[in-house]
Design a protein around this motif. Structure first.
Motif, mmCIF file in Angstrom:
data_model
loop_
_atom_site.group_PDB
_atom_site.id
_atom_site.type_symbol
_atom_site.label_atom_id
_atom_site.label_comp_id
_atom_site.label_asym_id
_atom_site.label_seq_id
_atom_site.Cartn_x
_atom_site.Cartn_y
_atom_site.Cartn_z
ATOM 1 N N GLU A 70 -1.405 1.443 0.525
ATOM 2 C CA GLU A 70 -2.317 1.458 0.455
ATOM 3 C C GLU A 70 -2.575 1.780 -0.945
ATOM 4 N N ASN A 71 -3.523 3.196 -0.453
ATOM 5 C CA ASN A 71 -4.422 4.570 -1.050
ATOM 6 C C ASN A 71 -3.877 4.966 -2.411
ATOM 7 N N VAL A 72 -1.926 5.665 -2.053
ATOM 8 C CA VAL A 72 -1.557 6.640 -2.665
ATOM 9 C C VAL A 72 0.000 5.729 -3.092
ATOM 10 N N GLY A 73 0.352 5.122 -2.648
ATOM 11 C CA GLY A 73 1.241 3.848 -3.430
ATOM 12 C C GLY A 73 2.903 4.316 -1.919
ATOM 13 N N ILE B 278 6.440 6.582 2.330
ATOM 14 C CA ILE B 278 7.971 7.372 2.796
ATOM 15 C C ILE B 278 7.964 8.394 2.715
ATOM 16 N N GLN B 279 7.869 9.342 2.259
ATOM 17 C CA GLN B 279 7.755 11.119 1.545
ATOM 18 C C GLN B 279 7.090 11.362 2.411
ATOM 19 N N TRP B 280 6.096 10.614 2.944
ATOM 20 C CA TRP B 280 5.234 11.355 4.076
ATOM 21 C C TRP B 280 6.451 11.190 5.523
ATOM 22 N N LEU C 97 -5.892 16.020 6.345
ATOM 23 C CA LEU C 97 -7.042 15.703 5.773
ATOM 24 C C LEU C 97 -7.004 16.416 3.839
ATOM 25 N N ASN C 98 -6.563 17.433 3.647
ATOM 26 C CA ASN C 98 -5.646 17.813 2.767
ATOM 27 C C ASN C 98 -4.824 16.616 1.244
ATOM 28 N N TYR C 99 -4.606 16.522 2.714
ATOM 29 C CA TYR C 99 -3.880 14.877 1.679
ATOM 30 C C TYR C 99 -4.459 13.429 1.050
ATOM 31 N N ILE C 100 -5.402 13.830 2.294
ATOM 32 C CA ILE C 100 -6.084 12.471 1.421
ATOM 33 C C ILE C 100 -7.236 13.272 0.707
ATOM 34 N N GLY C 101 -7.660 14.359 0.845
ATOM 35 C CA GLY C 101 -8.284 14.980 0.129
ATOM 36 C C GLY C 101 -7.848 14.870 -1.539
ATOM 37 N N GLU C 102 -6.508 14.718 -1.625
ATOM 38 C CA GLU C 102 -5.690 15.130 -2.678
ATOM 39 C C GLU C 102 -5.421 14.060 -3.110
#
Lengths: 170, 170
Positions: A76-79, A84-86, B71-76
């Motif tokens: 929802e927040n990134v895409g 999938i990449q995560w 947290l870094n992932y979410i922050g960025e």
């Protein structure tokens, strides 16, 4: 042993006498001590530690990072692609650690020729990720081999979500 | 017991005879079986299960979700504010579960009047979150009380990151 692994592997929740539900990891620990005649852990201390490590890599370093609430948040927040990449990155790191950890211990199963605690944690994680995300297992030859072995374990096959009476049809 | 808890609480990594590093949870399990005269777990099976549950809520449902890479992932990718909200939500869920789990067992410490496994996992998580994120503990009266109790445990205070010889100065 298989019956107990079953209880563990299938159960979405077990309840002890006072009705308290438990998570997967504590279910195993509880069952292991309640039913000491059906060990999921080898007696050898070093091999036991390997089992703990493998179980904990799954339960603390893979599963929490690829569970739905996290993936929905990223979706929802990134895409959707980021999701999938995560999964590839986080599960990939965990799987790489497991390959290294198990390389000197694996037999037919994760830490020898008997199913043990490590397999109980590995099987649903590997199967779930390959089915849900077409996760590419080619970098992980040992885990791929275990994945094949699990296909011939009736208890694991019978425990698939879609075989459970409360599996949602739609 | 304190020495052993210390080994565990302080250690960034321990190595057994073959030089294999281990994570925190498996360190505890390994130490517990290697040094059975210094138990971190009560003998009572139900209370032991509560300890396992508390440790696992921290190690599988809180810590992995609030660690730096996440947290870094979410922050960025989402934003700095989102990071704080994420921590409040995820740790808040875990802390709420812990409040409920421990309410019938807590004494001076998490599951009685002796420090046990649950405290070894709770202390760094509660202290870390309150210090790093000004996490609001007011909704969690039992955990707040434990947090106060931990301030008087010399072993916990001595194990603070800033007291360790390899703590980065800048």
């Amino acid at each position: 042993m298989m019956m107990m692994m079953w209880d563990l592997f299938v159960a979405q929740s077990i309840r002890d006498e006072d009705g308290e539900g438990k998570g997967k990891k504590e279910k195993q620990e509880y069952l292991e001590e309640k039913y000491p005649n059906h060990p999921l852990l080898p007696h050898d201390l070093a091999k036991k530690a390997i089992n703990y490590q493998a179980a904990n890599i799954v339960s603390s370093s893979i599963q929490p990072l690829v569970m739905l609430p996290v993936l929905n948040y990223i979706g929802e927040n990134v895409g959707p692609e980021a999701k999938i990449q995560w999964v590839q990155k986080q599960a990939g790191k965990g799987f790489a650690a497991l390959e290294k950890l198990l390389k000197d211990y694996a037999g037919k199963y994760a830490t020898g020729d008997e199913m043990s605690l490590a397999d109980v944690f590995l099987a649903p994680q590997i199967i779930g990720l390959s089915q849900r995300f077409n996760f590419d297992m080619s970098e992980f030859p040992l885990l791929s081999r275990l994945n094949e072995a699990y296909k011939h374990v009736a208890a694991i096959q019978d425990a698939m979500p879609e075989k459970q009476p409360d599996f949602p049809i739609n």
